[in-house]
Design a protein around this motif. Structure first.
Motif, mmCIF file in Angstrom:
data_model
loop_
_atom_site.group_PDB
_atom_site.id
_atom_site.type_symbol
_atom_site.label_atom_id
_atom_site.label_comp_id
_atom_site.label_asym_id
_atom_site.label_seq_id
_atom_site.Cartn_x
_atom_site.Cartn_y
_atom_site.Cartn_z
ATOM 1 N N GLU A 16 0.844 -1.204 0.000
ATOM 2 C CA GLU A 16 0.000 0.000 0.000
ATOM 3 C C GLU A 16 0.878 1.252 0.000
ATOM 4 O O GLU A 16 0.604 2.204 -0.727
ATOM 5 N N GLU A 20 1.129 4.125 -2.938
ATOM 6 C CA GLU A 20 0.978 5.556 -2.698
ATOM 7 C C GLU A 20 2.173 6.338 -3.226
ATOM 8 O O GLU A 20 2.016 7.387 -3.853
ATOM 9 N N GLU A 24 2.233 8.989 -6.345
ATOM 10 C CA GLU A 24 2.781 10.337 -6.166
ATOM 11 C C GLU A 24 3.810 10.651 -7.263
ATOM 12 O O GLU A 24 3.794 11.732 -7.854
ATOM 13 N N ARG A 80 -7.550 2.264 -6.273
ATOM 14 C CA ARG A 80 -6.898 3.137 -5.286
ATOM 15 C C ARG A 80 -5.995 4.155 -5.979
ATOM 16 O O ARG A 80 -5.972 5.330 -5.597
ATOM 17 N N LEU A 84 -6.104 8.240 -5.937
ATOM 18 C CA LEU A 84 -4.938 9.060 -5.610
ATOM 19 C C LEU A 84 -4.597 10.051 -6.719
ATOM 20 O O LEU A 84 -3.647 10.819 -6.599
#
Length: 147
Positions: A16, A20, A24, A80, A84
């Motif tokens: 996870e 992320e 980014e 997800r 994001l």
């Protein structure tokens, strides 16, 4: 800087965090995000020694079950990444030895960066790479970011 970033994803906390960070980086560079979930094939011998039956009443094998769980994880990671803010996300599942499959997939798809999670072990937590992340770094010339 980066055109294609591969995140190896297995649903763990480390994965996870890797997702992320990969998201980014994609947002910063405009790179395409590739998410790969790898499941391990089980031989007939391994299935026969397992506490889990080799297949259920419907005829689904242990590999079928592993593939289904991997597909769910990949779909979750893709959703997800979209949450994001990543615009271009592709999710894949593959069977095989984790580290080698990650590296060969990254090379095949022309990825510029591989992002993987790391897990600490025992008292050395935070100092030792997990076995998959360690193997990935030793098997490829593609830059690897271990989270």
């Amino acid at each position: 800087m980066f055109r294609k970033i591969l995140v190896a994803y297995d649903g763990s906390k480390g994965a996870e965090a890797a997702l992320e960070k990969g998201a980014e980086l994609c947002k910063l560079t405009g790179a395409e995000l590739m998410v790969l979930t790898v499941y391990r094939h089980h031989s007939i011998l391994e299935a026969s020694l397992s506490m889990v039956r080799g297949s259920d009443e419907s005829g689904a094998s242990l590999d079928d079950a592993m593939r289904a769980v991997s597909r769910e994880a990949a779909e979750h990671a893709k959703a997800r990444a979209g949450e994001l803010g990543v615009e271009s996300v592709h999710a894949f599942i593959k069977g095989g030895p984790s580290a080698r499959t990650i590296v060969s997939f990254a090379e095949e798809k022309g990825c510029d960066l591989i992002v993987v999670g790391s897990r600490g072990l025992g008292a050395s937590e935070g100092y030792m790479l997990g076995s998959v992340s360690h193997k990935v770094t030793s098997l490829t010339s593609i830059p690897v970011l271990v989270i």
